[in-house]
Design a protein around this motif. Structure first.
Motif, short mmCIF file in Angstrom:
data_model
loop_
_atom_site.label_atom_id
_atom_site.label_comp_id
_atom_site.label_asym_id
_atom_site.label_seq_id
_atom_site.Cartn_x
_atom_site.Cartn_y
_atom_site.Cartn_z
N THR A 91 0.23 -1.40 0.05
CA THR A 91 -0.17 -0.21 -0.31
C THR A 91 0.94 1.26 -0.17
O THR A 91 0.35 2.53 -0.58
CB THR A 91 -0.87 -0.05 1.33
OG1 THR A 91 -1.87 -1.10 0.81
CG2 THR A 91 -1.80 1.38 1.13
N THR A 92 1.73 1.72 0.88
CA THR A 92 2.49 2.45 1.10
C THR A 92 3.35 2.20 -0.52
O THR A 92 4.40 3.84 -0.59
CB THR A 92 2.72 2.68 2.45
OG1 THR A 92 4.47 2.00 1.85
CG2 THR A 92 2.59 2.70 3.32
N LEU A 221 -5.47 8.09 13.80
CA LEU A 221 -5.44 6.59 13.89
C LEU A 221 -4.54 5.39 13.54
O LEU A 221 -5.14 5.04 12.22
CB LEU A 221 -6.87 6.04 14.19
CG LEU A 221 -7.71 7.30 14.92
CD1 LEU A 221 -8.99 6.61 15.26
CD2 LEU A 221 -7.41 7.86 16.36
N TYR A 222 -3.00 5.24 14.13
CA TYR A 222 -2.55 3.69 13.38
C TYR A 222 -3.13 2.43 14.25
O TYR A 222 -3.18 2.57 15.91
CB TYR A 222 -1.75 4.25 14.01
CG TYR A 222 -0.21 3.66 13.21
CD1 TYR A 222 -0.01 2.60 12.68
CD2 TYR A 222 0.27 2.46 14.20
CE1 TYR A 222 1.16 2.15 11.65
CE2 TYR A 222 1.08 1.50 14.45
CZ TYR A 222 1.40 1.18 13.08
OH TYR A 222 2.51 0.22 12.73
N ASN A 302 0.07 8.01 4.35
CA ASN A 302 1.16 7.67 4.80
C ASN A 302 2.00 8.58 5.75
O ASN A 302 1.40 9.83 6.16
CB ASN A 302 2.10 7.57 3.31
CG ASN A 302 1.06 6.31 2.24
OD1 ASN A 302 1.11 5.53 2.94
ND2 ASN A 302 1.83 6.88 1.16
N VAL A 303 2.12 8.44 6.81
CA VAL A 303 2.70 8.63 7.94
C VAL A 303 4.00 8.34 8.54
O VAL A 303 3.89 7.39 8.44
CB VAL A 303 1.62 9.74 9.08
CG1 VAL A 303 0.78 10.15 8.40
CG2 VAL A 303 1.68 8.45 9.54
N GLY A 310 10.36 3.66 8.89
CA GLY A 310 9.50 3.23 7.86
C GLY A 310 8.24 4.24 7.69
O GLY A 310 7.70 5.16 8.45
N VAL A 311 7.57 3.94 7.04
CA VAL A 311 6.27 4.25 6.68
C VAL A 311 5.08 3.33 7.05
O VAL A 311 5.03 2.74 6.90
CB VAL A 311 5.88 5.41 4.97
CG1 VAL A 311 4.72 5.92 4.63
CG2 VAL A 311 7.55 6.23 4.57
N SER A 312 3.82 4.43 7.70
CA SER A 312 3.04 4.00 8.22
C SER A 312 1.67 3.96 7.50
O SER A 312 1.38 5.33 7.34
CB SER A 312 2.56 3.75 9.88
OG SER A 312 3.92 3.51 10.28
#
Length: 349
Positions: A91-92, A221-222, A302-303, A310-312
């Motif tokens: 996805t990222t 929200l992660y 993406n954050v 990395g990117v989450s």
């Protein structure tokens, strides 16, 4: 007279696939692909190699095969032949490179060898390839769904430049991090957020002393990469016990003053953007609410989260603070503050 000689090898190619799923709170000690059989015997075609020594897209390792020592069945993966392989997050689109171990073995030869079955009997048995990753590699793969495609060549040991077979492994690694669920405020990445209610005097209103305001706060929200099916949120402050107060509202108080006196309090409403509908939900003080299929609209963004490599991906849920009009003459002059608590939980079922 010029003589031209050419040799033609029919190169076979086929893919295996392997799927690995785990949570970073319980990383496996190791993973291996199991046996990946090849179709050319050890009698001649006993070497394996990569397409490149530097390009990791399909695996980087020796390109014409190398000879390695005999290793036992229980030898750790870091003693196998070493391959660098690129993985891509679905996805990222983030890319990482991981360490893959590789070895060969054949029926009738119980020992294993990196790259080349150089001490096995050169007989007409079909050797297998095994690849794997140890826990040191697995624990450093960030949360997400990672995909890679390893390609290994089977070569003629009498003429290592000749490739007779390509064996591919389509690898999918799904990693979650259930212990890292968090509420992220992009404007305050390493501290508790502070919100100014933006109160402004409204001349010309029915009450000449009317004051009101609107403020916003970006919130995300992660879910630890768990693909949460259900999100529960609850917002509350310490105003629930105030006599005569609307229990659905939230409150700020004049610093150092009696919180039970109306002239020392200012109430506000709270709204949150509902990711499932795109509309704004009214939030009631202390009352939990639930979003089902929270990412059904596929709006995760993406954050880069503090403490998480990395990117989450996180789910946008920005907040709006609305202060209804009140007469400032009825309030005591001073500085007003309050604390809002946000409680977040998820379910993957």
């Amino acid at each position: 007279m010029l003589l031209v000689f050419s040799f033609s090898y029919k190169v076979e190619a086929f893919d295996y696939s392997s799927n690995l799923k785990y949570d970073l709170s319980a990383v496996p000690q190791q993973w291996d692909s199991g046996n990946l059989p090849t179709k050319h015997s050890t009698a001649q075609y006993r070497l394996i190699s990569c397409n490149s020594t530097s390009d990791t897209e399909n695996g980087a390792c020796p390109i014409e095969g190398v000879y390695g020592p005999k290793i036992s069945r229980s030898s750790p993966i870091n003693t196998w032949g070493q391959i660098k392989l690129s993985l891509h997050e679905k996805t990222t689109h983030q890319n990482i490179v991981v360490d893959i171990g590789a070895l060969r073995w054949s029926i009738g030869c119980d020992d294993r060898y990196p790259w080349d079955i150089n001490q096995c009997k050169l007989v007409n048995t079909f050797p297998s390839i095994i690849v794997g990753m140890d826990s040191n590699t697995l624990k450093n793969i960030p949360a997400g769904i990672w995909e890679g495609h390893l390609i290994l060549n089977q070569r003629d040991y009498t003429s290592p430049t000749n490739i007779v077979e390509q064996v591919g492994l389509k690898l999918t690694v799904e990693v979650t991090d259930s212990s890292k669920q968090l509420i992220y405020f992009p404007a305050f990445p390493t501290s508790d957020p502070r919100v100014d209610l933006n109160l402004n005097y409204r001349p010309g209103s029915r009450t000449n002393g009317a004051v009101s305001g609107t403020a916003s706060l970006d919130m995300c929200l992660y879910d630890g990469g768990t693909s949460a099916k259900l999100v529960q949120l609850q917002f509350q402050d310490e105003s629930g016990g105030l006599i005569g107060k609307d229990s659905s509202l939230f409150t700020v108080y004049r610093d150092g003053a009696d919180k039970n006196k109306v002239e020392n309090t200012i109430n506000y409403k709270l709204q949150v953007l509902n990711p499932t509908t795109g509309g704004h939900d009214e939030v009631l003080n202390g009352k939990a609410f639930v979003w089902k299929d929270a990412n059904a609209r596929n709006i995760q963004r993406n954050v880069v989260l503090p403490g998480i490599p990395g990117v989450s991906l996180c789910l946008p849920a920005p907040l709006t603070f609305i202060t209804p009009a009140f007469n400032y003459a009825e309030k005591t002059t001073g500085h007003y503050t309050g604390v809002l608590k946000v409680i977040y939980s998820i379910s993957t079922h």
